[in-house]
Scaffold this active site. Structure first.
Site, mmCIF file in Angstrom:
data_model
loop_
_atom_site.group_PDB
_atom_site.id
_atom_site.type_symbol
_atom_site.label_atom_id
_atom_site.label_comp_id
_atom_site.label_asym_id
_atom_site.label_seq_id
_atom_site.Cartn_x
_atom_site.Cartn_y
_atom_site.Cartn_z
ATOM 1 N N LYS A 65 -0.647 5.100 -12.546
ATOM 2 C CA LYS A 65 0.642 4.565 -11.829
ATOM 3 C C LYS A 65 1.732 4.244 -12.486
ATOM 4 O O LYS A 65 1.039 3.271 -12.285
ATOM 5 C CB LYS A 65 1.041 5.368 -10.225
ATOM 6 C CG LYS A 65 2.824 5.523 -9.835
ATOM 7 C CD LYS A 65 2.498 5.672 -8.051
ATOM 8 C CE LYS A 65 3.914 5.919 -7.781
ATOM 9 N NZ LYS A 65 3.779 6.088 -6.223
ATOM 10 N N SER A 140 5.977 9.967 -4.577
ATOM 11 C CA SER A 140 6.789 9.533 -6.107
ATOM 12 C C SER A 140 5.428 9.761 -7.026
ATOM 13 O O SER A 140 5.929 9.098 -7.930
ATOM 14 C CB SER A 140 7.335 8.263 -5.605
ATOM 15 O OG SER A 140 6.611 7.160 -5.082
ATOM 16 N N SER A 164 3.279 9.300 -0.573
ATOM 17 C CA SER A 164 3.851 9.361 -2.274
ATOM 18 C C SER A 164 2.456 9.352 -2.968
ATOM 19 O O SER A 164 2.520 9.910 -3.913
ATOM 20 C CB SER A 164 4.687 7.736 -2.891
ATOM 21 O OG SER A 164 6.068 8.448 -2.537
#
Length: 468
Positions: A65, A140, A164
């Protein structure tokens, strides 16, 4: 690879080819590293051919990420304010992946500074769900989950502040774990809400989740919140046996408005565990009703403090006109660099911390946090694990909630409590509705990752045998 049926270069090239084929539509990646990835894979193949001892993830393509620092590779956090930031060091988790032999193939898309539930709030465009590109992948960590689901990576890392990792795992039909707070180092993770953030793996199955957790867990002197606990071999927990285990079902998590197919799939999963020997009972977590309100005070307050460092002076976006005073420069930088959702949360947090409002909002939210933690403590005196839905619905359509912040925040209603209490949570696929995945959430006490993996593995095996 160990038996030489496939080489690291072949596996890496197949993943890079898949990125080339599908990522133009999905937009799971913000930056791929094909040259570096192939060079790394070739070095692993050469080491294997020379008989050298290799790490447990040697040659495995991993996506990271884009809020985790990667030395020499752009790290934007999905924000214009960091559009040109190249870290001079690796996050601890990235270093540990490299030490385990992993091939870092690129950085994945996310809601700006991890603030979102759909990966629609990225400054560089949304990610789409591989199961249905008209729908969101969750957020996210939507880019990481989409990459694994679309075979653009074997495994990926995400961060989980209020769901997330787990929400994208549920929406994309993969496995995701949020470890105990402090179980995995946050050093090099760009902070959103420091008392809630935790890094976790997104994988294709529970076995891979255990393997990645083996690699990234452990104490880190660079992170003062890192737990100085011994790291077990999590793969030893992968036994398909839950006979006698006590499974609690919190009534508050089956919320009004929950999609009927979601509730039916979760309850069918609970019945499946009962059929292989688990003892199931209902439990109440009475302060759950206040969790979402408390979370959306605590997280923005901490974000307000963490994002104050982006002033346009040291790195990242700066003002177009450099010949201005510092306050004008900061205002111009933040106005141009932060997106609407980041600004919304900064303002909420700044207000909650402001003079005259701290006690009414932030302090009260922290008291609610204590009550939620105590609810879990009492529940785990009776039960080994708790099982809940991950989200009230399956993946919703792109644009459906982006202009309605409260509707978007309600997506997190089943996940934020885990971060508030600092406990671990594991999500495994448990069904589908209209071709869209549904995730089962398994919760345990602090340090209970082994128990979660055992239950998740047993359920995964039981579901696989039923689907044959």
């Amino acid at each position: 690879m160990r038996t030489r049926q496939i080489s690291a270069v072949e596996l890496t090239r197949s993943v890079l080819d898949q990125i080339e084929r599908v990522d133009g539509q999905l937009h799971a990646f913000l930056a791929a590293r094909p040259r570096q990835a192939l060079e790394r894979a070739a070095s692993i193949d050469a080491a294997r051919a020379a008989g050298q001892e290799l790490g447990p993830l040697a040659g495995i393509p991993v996506a990271v990420k884009d809020n985790m620092c990667t030395r020499g590779t752009l790290t934007t956090c999905g924000s214009r304010i960091l559009h040109n930031f190249v870290p001079p060091y690796d996050a601890t988790v990235v270093r540990k992946l490299r030490d385990a032999g992993a091939v870092i193939i690129g950085k994945t898309n996310l809601d700006e500074f991890a603030m979102g539930s759909s990966t629609e709030h990225s400054a560089f465009g949304p990610t789409r769900n591989p199961r249905d590109p008209s729908r969101v992948p969750g957020g996210s960590s939507g880019g990481s989950a989409a990459a694994v689901a679309a075979n653009e990576a074997m495994v990926a890392l995400g961060s989980d502040t209020g769901g997330s990792v787990r929400l994208p795992a549920s929406f994309c039909g993969v496995v995701g774990m949020k470890p105990t707070y402090g179980r995995v180092s946050r050093f090099g993770l760009v902070a959103y809400a420091s008392s809630l953030d935790q890094i976790g793996p997104l994988t294709k199955d529970v076995t891979d989740c255990a393997l990645v957790l083996n690699a990234i867990a452990g104490h880190d002197p660079n992170d003062s919140t890192s737990l100085d606990w011994a790291v077990p071999d999590y793969t030893q927990a992968l036994v398909p046996e839950v006979r006698g285990m006590r499974v609690g079902v919190p009534r508050e998590y089956f919320v009004a408005g929950m999609q009927p197919e979601v509730e039916a799939s979760v309850r069918a999963a609970i019945a499946a565990l009962e059929s292989i020997g688990a003892a199931v009972g209902e439990v109440s977590l009475p302060h759950t009703r206040y969790a979402l309100d408390a979370y959306y005070v605590i997280a923005p307050a901490e974000a307000s403090a963490n994002l104050a460092r982006y002033d346009g002076v040291k790195y990242g976006l700066g003002p177009a006109d450099r010949d201005v005073d510092i306050f004008t420069a900061m205002e111009a930088t933040r106005a141009a660099g932060f997106g609407a959702e980041a600004k919304r949360r900064i303002m909420l947090g700044t207000y909650a911390l402001s003079s005259g409002y701290y006690d009414a909002y932030y302090l009260r939210a922290q008291k609610v946090r204590t009550l939620i933690k105590q609810d879990f403590d009492r529940a785990f005196e009776r039960f080994d694990v708790l099982i809940t839905p991950t989200a009230p619905t399956v993946a919703f359509r792109l644009g459906e909630r982006v202009d309605d912040p409260w509707a978007m925040y309600l997506t997190d209603v089943c996940t934020v409590t885990v971060n508030i209490a600092g406990i671990p949570g594991l999500v495994v696929p448990c069904g589908e509705s209209g071709g869209l995945p549904i995730g089962l959430q398994i919760l345990g006490p602090a340090g209970g990752e082994e128990t979660l993996l055992r239950v998740g593995f047993a359920y995964e095996r039981q579901r696989s045998s039923r689907n044959r």
